[in-house]
Design an enzyme around this catalytic site. Structure first.
Site, PDB file in Angstrom:
ATOM      1  N   HIS A  48     -22.873 -61.194   2.677  1.00 40.09           N
ATOM      2  CA  HIS A  48     -23.593 -62.094   1.781  1.00 40.09           C
ATOM      3  C   HIS A  48     -25.017 -62.340   2.280  1.00 40.09           C
ATOM      4  O   HIS A  48     -25.322 -62.127   3.459  1.00 40.09           O
ATOM      5  CB  HIS A  48     -22.828 -63.403   1.637  1.00 40.09           C
ATOM      6  CG  HIS A  48     -21.540 -63.253   0.894  1.00 40.09           C
ATOM      7  ND1 HIS A  48     -20.764 -64.327   0.492  1.00 40.09           N
ATOM      8  CD2 HIS A  48     -20.876 -62.139   0.468  1.00 40.09           C
ATOM      9  CE1 HIS A  48     -19.705 -63.879  -0.151  1.00 40.09           C
ATOM     10  NE2 HIS A  48     -19.742 -62.556  -0.172  1.00 40.09           N
ATOM     11  N   GLU A  93     -26.715 -65.185   2.787  1.00 39.37           N
ATOM     12  CA  GLU A  93     -26.801 -66.198   3.835  1.00 39.37           C
ATOM     13  C   GLU A  93     -26.267 -65.646   5.157  1.00 39.37           C
ATOM     14  O   GLU A  93     -26.842 -65.892   6.236  1.00 39.37           O
ATOM     15  CB  GLU A  93     -26.001 -67.448   3.436  1.00 39.37           C
ATOM     16  CG  GLU A  93     -26.418 -68.063   2.101  1.00 39.37           C
ATOM     17  CD  GLU A  93     -25.594 -67.548   0.935  1.00 39.37           C
ATOM     18  OE1 GLU A  93     -25.367 -68.329  -0.006  1.00 39.37           O
ATOM     19  OE2 GLU A  93     -25.157 -66.367   0.971  1.00 39.37           O
ATOM     20  N   CYS A 124     -20.868 -69.458  -0.368  1.00 39.66           N
ATOM     21  CA  CYS A 124     -19.415 -69.389  -0.426  1.00 39.66           C
ATOM     22  C   CYS A 124     -18.836 -70.075   0.814  1.00 39.66           C
ATOM     23  O   CYS A 124     -19.566 -70.523   1.705  1.00 39.66           O
ATOM     24  CB  CYS A 124     -18.957 -67.938  -0.498  1.00 39.66           C
ATOM     25  SG  CYS A 124     -19.219 -67.046   1.064  1.00 39.66           S
ATOM     26  N   CYS A 167     -19.781 -68.266   4.223  1.00 41.30           N
ATOM     27  CA  CYS A 167     -21.161 -68.518   4.609  1.00 41.30           C
ATOM     28  C   CYS A 167     -21.371 -69.978   4.982  1.00 41.30           C
ATOM     29  O   CYS A 167     -22.174 -70.300   5.859  1.00 41.30           O
ATOM     30  CB  CYS A 167     -22.103 -68.113   3.481  1.00 41.30           C
ATOM     31  SG  CYS A 167     -22.203 -66.323   3.236  1.00 41.30           S
TER      32      CYS A 167
END
Length: 333
Positions: free
Chosen positions: A261, A263, A289, A292
């Site tokens: 992801h 992040e 999410c 993260c």
């Protein structure tokens, strides 16, 4: 700063453009749009053909079409001066393109303008007052909505420069206009960093969703990240992630997703380069999410600023709150 220049023949518009160009303004002209059209048609440039072609373009593309075509050449990091504005719809199009657009109307007495036209000796210019009056009768206004409408342009001017004396006076008047146009709003820090996060997201190779993240400390970017397959692995958009490439239903087959992801990548990139993110703020285009979120908390990031909701984010938001991480949603763009 974008300054539009308009006015009748011989008023001194070209002098204002030249003075501004010498001060780092990039010159553009709506007439060049017409000239480009004439060249594309293989036709010779004359004053009458310029007027006729301009009207034809307005009939085909709307009264603001010349300005609409020119807007594509305007970059946000430069000052511009745009001349040959001859229709109010062109003024409106330029105002829509930039909140920093200002229109300058340059005028002078007809007798003075005639002397200037005679002195420059350009082919097709009027040489008598009656000729000048006849030419301007066509340009100042017309029942044809696609014809030149200089009087209506004048009514939309933000500033009027009267050029009946010397060039020095004209330049001084232009300088005073610049002084009144210097103040403009810059984007706030949230808009600044979130806009950069959006650019970061454009590098994503994920076929399902593009996410970008920016980590900033003391208003300085220390790391960025976008979502996609890990370094050295086939890109998602080249078939690297089986889940994304089959467009799995939301929340399913997560065990098959190979994409990191945005992040996550921003945090791991900081670690890879030995840069601390403690007490930093992370700007991300989507709410993080759960995975993260845990990385954000444990890395010492103190604030999360996100732009759009992410599915299944309720647990993430609750966990961030419990951990004392500040969370803000900002509407940018």
């Amino acid at each position: 700063m974008i300054l539009g220049i308009s006015g009748p023949n011989g008023a001194g518009k070209g002098e204002v453009v030249a003075w501004l160009q010498a001060r780092s303004f990039y010159p553009l002209s709506l007439s060049d749009v017409v000239r480009d059209e004439l060249r594309a048609r293989g036709e010779t440039e004359t004053r009458d053909r310029m007027i006729e072609t301009g009207q034809a373009l307005r009939r085909e593309g709307g009264p603001g079409v010349l300005a609409d075509r020119l807007v594509a050449a305007i970059l946000p990091d430069r000052n511009y001066v745009i001349d040959s504005i001859r229709h109010p719809a062109e003024v409106d199009a330029l105002r829509r393109a930039s909140p920093h657009f200002r229109l300058l109307w340059v005028e002078a007495a007809m007798a003075t303008r005639l002397e200037r036209l005679r002195a420059r000796g350009r082919g097709g210019d009027p040489t008598t007052l009656s000729e000048l009056e006849a030419v301007e009768a066509r340009e100042l206004g017309s029942p044809d909505p696609n014809a030149q409408q200089l009087l209506a342009v004048r009514d939309r001017a933000d500033f009027t420069l009267t050029n009946d004396t010397t060039l020095a006076d004209l330049h001084d008047a232009t300088q005073r206009v610049l002084a009144r146009c210097l103040h403009f709003e810059r984007p706030g820090w949230d808009e600044y960093f979130m806009s950069i996060a959006r650019v970061v997201a454009s590098r994503s190779n994920c076929v399902k969703r593009k996410v970008g993240a920016v980590i900033a400390r003391d208003r300085r970017i220390v790391s960025t990240g976008y979502n996609g397959t890990p370094r050295g692995v086939k890109n998602c958009n080249e078939g690297g992630c089986p889940r994304c490439n089959t467009f799995a239903n939301e929340g399913t087959r997560l065990d098959e997703c190979l994409c990191s992801h945005g992040e996550e990548n921003a945090i791991t990139q900081a670690a890879y380069h030995g840069v601390t993110v403690k007490a930093a703020t992370i700007y991300t285009t989507f709410c993080p999410c759960l995975m993260c979120t845990k990385m954000i908390i444990n890395s010492g990031i103190e604030e999360v600023v996100y732009n759009a909701e992410y599915p299944l984010a309720e647990t993430s938001l609750a966990l961030l709150k419990e951990a004392g991480v500040k969370v803000r949603k900002v509407a940018v763009g």
